[in-house]
Design a protein around this motif. Structure first.
Motif, short mmCIF file in Angstrom:
data_model
loop_
_atom_site.label_atom_id
_atom_site.label_comp_id
_atom_site.label_asym_id
_atom_site.label_seq_id
_atom_site.Cartn_x
_atom_site.Cartn_y
_atom_site.Cartn_z
N GLY A 47 0.80 -1.23 0.00
CA GLY A 47 0.00 0.00 0.00
C GLY A 47 0.83 1.27 0.00
N SER A 48 2.14 1.17 0.29
CA SER A 48 3.00 2.36 0.26
C SER A 48 3.14 2.86 -1.17
CB SER A 48 4.39 2.04 0.82
OG SER A 48 4.33 1.84 2.21
N ILE A 49 3.50 4.14 -1.29
CA ILE A 49 3.71 4.68 -2.62
C ILE A 49 5.17 5.10 -2.78
CG2 ILE A 49 1.33 5.44 -3.02
CD1 ILE A 49 2.31 8.30 -2.34
N GLY A 50 5.61 5.14 -4.02
CA GLY A 50 6.96 5.58 -4.33
C GLY A 50 6.94 6.46 -5.56
N MET A 51 8.08 6.98 -5.91
CA MET A 51 8.17 7.86 -7.09
C MET A 51 9.37 7.44 -7.92
SD MET A 51 8.29 12.01 -7.18
CE MET A 51 10.03 12.33 -7.12
N ALA A 52 9.17 7.36 -9.22
CA ALA A 52 10.27 7.02 -10.13
C ALA A 52 11.24 8.19 -10.17
CB ALA A 52 9.71 6.73 -11.52
N GLN A 53 12.42 7.98 -9.65
CA GLN A 53 13.40 9.07 -9.51
C GLN A 53 14.52 8.97 -10.52
OE1 GLN A 53 13.27 11.64 -7.52
NE2 GLN A 53 15.35 12.44 -7.49
N SER A 54 14.90 7.75 -10.86
CA SER A 54 16.08 7.55 -11.69
C SER A 54 15.75 6.55 -12.79
CB SER A 54 17.21 7.04 -10.79
OG SER A 54 18.43 7.11 -11.42
N LEU A 55 15.62 7.02 -14.02
CA LEU A 55 15.29 6.13 -15.15
C LEU A 55 16.59 5.71 -15.83
CD1 LEU A 55 12.24 8.04 -16.71
CD2 LEU A 55 12.28 6.48 -14.78
N GLU A 56 16.89 4.41 -15.77
CA GLU A 56 18.12 3.90 -16.37
C GLU A 56 17.79 2.87 -17.43
OE1 GLU A 56 20.77 2.85 -13.14
OE2 GLU A 56 20.20 4.70 -12.10
N LYS A 57 18.82 2.39 -18.12
CA LYS A 57 18.62 1.51 -19.27
C LYS A 57 17.93 0.21 -18.87
CE LYS A 57 21.20 -0.77 -22.97
NZ LYS A 57 22.53 -1.17 -23.44
N ASP A 58 18.39 -0.40 -17.76
CA ASP A 58 17.88 -1.73 -17.40
C ASP A 58 16.86 -1.71 -16.27
OD1 ASP A 58 19.60 -2.95 -19.27
OD2 ASP A 58 21.28 -2.72 -17.86
N ASP A 59 16.89 -0.69 -15.44
CA ASP A 59 15.94 -0.66 -14.33
C ASP A 59 15.58 0.77 -13.94
OD1 ASP A 59 18.20 0.23 -13.05
OD2 ASP A 59 18.29 -1.35 -11.55
N VAL A 60 14.73 0.89 -12.94
CA VAL A 60 14.23 2.19 -12.48
C VAL A 60 14.58 2.33 -11.00
CG1 VAL A 60 12.15 3.58 -12.09
CG2 VAL A 60 12.32 2.15 -14.13
N GLY A 61 15.16 3.50 -10.63
CA GLY A 61 15.40 3.80 -9.20
C GLY A 61 14.17 4.48 -8.63
N ILE A 62 13.64 3.93 -7.53
CA ILE A 62 12.40 4.43 -6.93
C ILE A 62 12.68 4.91 -5.52
CG2 ILE A 62 10.03 3.80 -6.28
CD1 ILE A 62 10.36 1.38 -8.25
N ILE A 63 12.15 6.09 -5.17
CA ILE A 63 12.22 6.53 -3.77
C ILE A 63 10.88 6.23 -3.12
CG2 ILE A 63 14.02 8.26 -4.10
CD1 ILE A 63 11.92 10.42 -4.25
N ILE A 64 10.94 5.69 -1.89
CA ILE A 64 9.73 5.19 -1.23
C ILE A 64 9.27 6.20 -0.18
CG2 ILE A 64 8.73 3.29 0.10
CD1 ILE A 64 11.12 1.56 -0.92
N PHE A 65 7.97 6.58 -0.26
CA PHE A 65 7.38 7.48 0.72
C PHE A 65 6.60 6.63 1.72
CE2 PHE A 65 7.32 10.06 -3.28
CZ PHE A 65 8.37 10.88 -2.93
N GLY A 66 7.05 6.61 2.94
CA GLY A 66 6.35 5.82 3.95
C GLY A 66 7.11 4.56 4.33
#
Length: 491
Positions: A47-66
């Motif tokens: 149920g927590s939310i996050g935000m896509a912070q870092s878009l890279e070639k193979d994966d996505v870096g996500i910062i988690i709120f909560g």
């Protein structure tokens, strides 16, 4: 039953999902989110939310709120299709919310339907107008020496425990009855400190026009990073309605440290002092959103007071120099002055307002013209005369005036003063009426003078407020001379 089964239609729904490959310290990495947008909200299984912070070639870096303790590697994460946004509107006034705009004051839900993205483009040059209206702080040392205008960005900078927050809080208290909405953003502070500050605002009836946004020290770095942007979105909603907003970021040093922590965890390359290369952009895109809009857009404004903490007065460090170059001036607080009892401990030499006289009423501009020069020359003379005792009359007089200037500019905490009273007091100082008053009696002189003016010459005070001009000097001189005759100094 058969009829309902025959009429049933399944509507296929497409959901783009990713798989978590790493979770830790408020950061996650996920593969499979091919079409995710930068700044898009993502939802985790708990149920927590996050935000896509870092878009890279193979994966996505996500910062988690909560909470992120219940999120594990291998879990599914879903796209929402929405850019990160926070609730905005009148319902937030008087409330304490977290960095996501959710209430944390125990007063129930916030009933607002409108939202704004946390990141938005700053008003263009053509959408702005030059600053021409004062934002009174109620502090003589600021309103006379480094005036702040509506739409300005004035940095408050100094070491730890030199009164930076007190100046910002006094500015908020002074907005009562001035039709200004205030937002106080607490970044990386103790929850007890935020609670104490909220209680102080309530005692002065300032919560009636204030929103407190808190991202406390116990919260993960992403919350500290996003809080100033969320608060600015709340402020923009009012600005575009033609209203005036004062926003305090307390403090951006902690936001920069949180951003550094996030960036290092996301494996971004470190630069100077281990901050990432885009740390300047972190603060510039935040502070550029403060503006005075032109009349076609309603003439609203956001005035921002960012706070930066220095180490041993070093304003040439990385983050202080960055923010100094973004803002329209700075109020520099010196530890030596603070511990010498000169409070607010404003350094007249290092503090500057790049808006200047445009942010002052004409009366204040007229009486405070020579004040900065007097103060600077007094500081030099004071240092010079420590080595000798034989002084000529003019030097002695300048020193006496300097002593009184310093004393007049002192002000107790959380007791802002109206601009009309400030003007009268500074007029009395610069026109020599205080030269015969003992320095120890100046505080009592000020208090009794204001009571005397309220009773005997209220028209002079009203005239300054209504016309913003200095009243007839003969009447002003007469009032001051009469008061000096009845004022009895302590023997």
């Amino acid at each position: 039953m058969k009829q309902r089964i025959s009429s049933f239609q399944s509507v296929p729904q497409m959901e783009e999902i990713g798989k978590l490959t790493y979770v830790g310290d408020g950061i996650a990495r996920a593969t499979g989110l091919k079409n995710v947008m930068s700044g898009e909200l993502l939802r985790f299984r708990n149920g927590s939310i996050g935000m896509a912070q870092s878009l890279e070639k193979d994966d996505v870096g996500i910062i988690i709120f909560g909470e992120f303790e219940n999120i594990h590697e291998g879990d599914i994460v879903k796209r929402t299709g929405h850019i990160m946004e926070v609730p905005v509107g009148e319902a937030l006034i008087g409330r304490v919310v977290n960095a996501l705009g959710q209430p944390i004051d125990g007063q129930g839900p916030i009933l607002t339907t409108k939202k704004r993205p946390v990141e938005s483009e700053a008003p263009s040059v053509m959408d702005r107008q030059s600053i021409n209206e004062p934002m009174q702080t109620g502090l003589k040392a600021i309103d006379a020496l480094v005036p702040i205008g509506r739409g300005q960005r004035e940095l408050i900078i100094g070491d730890r425990r030199t009164g930076k927050t007190s100046i910002a809080v006094d500015a908020i208290l002074n907005q009562r009855g001035k039709d200004v909405i205030c937002i106080y953003v607490a970044i990386g502070q103790k929850e007890s400190s935020v609670r104490n500050l909220t209680e102080l605002l309530k005692q002065h009836n300032a919560m009636d026009y204030t929103i407190v946004v808190s991202a406390s020290a116990s919260q993960p770095a992403p919350m500290l990073y996003i809080a100033p942007y969320a608060a600015t979105s709340m402020a923009e909603e009012f600005m575009y309605q033609g209203k005036h907003v004062l926003i305090v970021y307390d403090d951006l040093s902690k936001q920069a440290a949180a951003y550094r922590e996030m960036s290092l965890l996301l494996r971004r390359p470190p630069g100077r002092e281990a901050y990432p290369g885009d740390v300047f952009y972190l603060h510039s895109r935040l502070l550029e959103r403060s503006a005075k809009l032109n009349d076609e857009l309603g003439g609203g404004s956001i005035t921002s007071l960012p706070i930066i903490e220095t180490q041993a007065g070093d304003i040439s460090a990385y983050i202080p120099t960055n923010v100094i170059s973004i803002t329209d001036g700075q109020i520099f607080l010196e530890s030596d002055l603070f511990f010498a009892g000169i409070r607010p401990a404003i350094s007249a030499g290092l503090s500057v307002s790049r808006v200047g006289g445009s942010a002052q009423i004409k009366a204040m501009k007229k009486v405070s013209g020579t004040l900065r020069l007097d103060l600077a020359s007094y500081r030099e003379l004071e240092a010079f005369t420590q080595f000798g005792s034989d002084l000529d009359a003019s030097t002695q007089q300048r020193l006496n005036r300097g002593h009184r200037t310093v004393e007049v500019l002192k002000q107790p905490v959380h007791s802002p003063m109206g601009v009309e009273k400030q003007t009268i007091m500074i007029y009395a100082l610069t026109h020599g009426f205080l030269d015969t008053v003992p320095v120890n009696d100046l505080k009592r002189f000020e208090s009794e003078l204001m009571n005397y003016m309220n009773v005997s010459y209220p028209a002079l005070l009203t005239q300054i407020v209504e016309t913003r001009e200095l009243p007839d000097q003969d009447k002003l001189n007469e009032a001051l001379e009469q008061f000096i005759h009845v004022f009895v100094p302590h023997q």
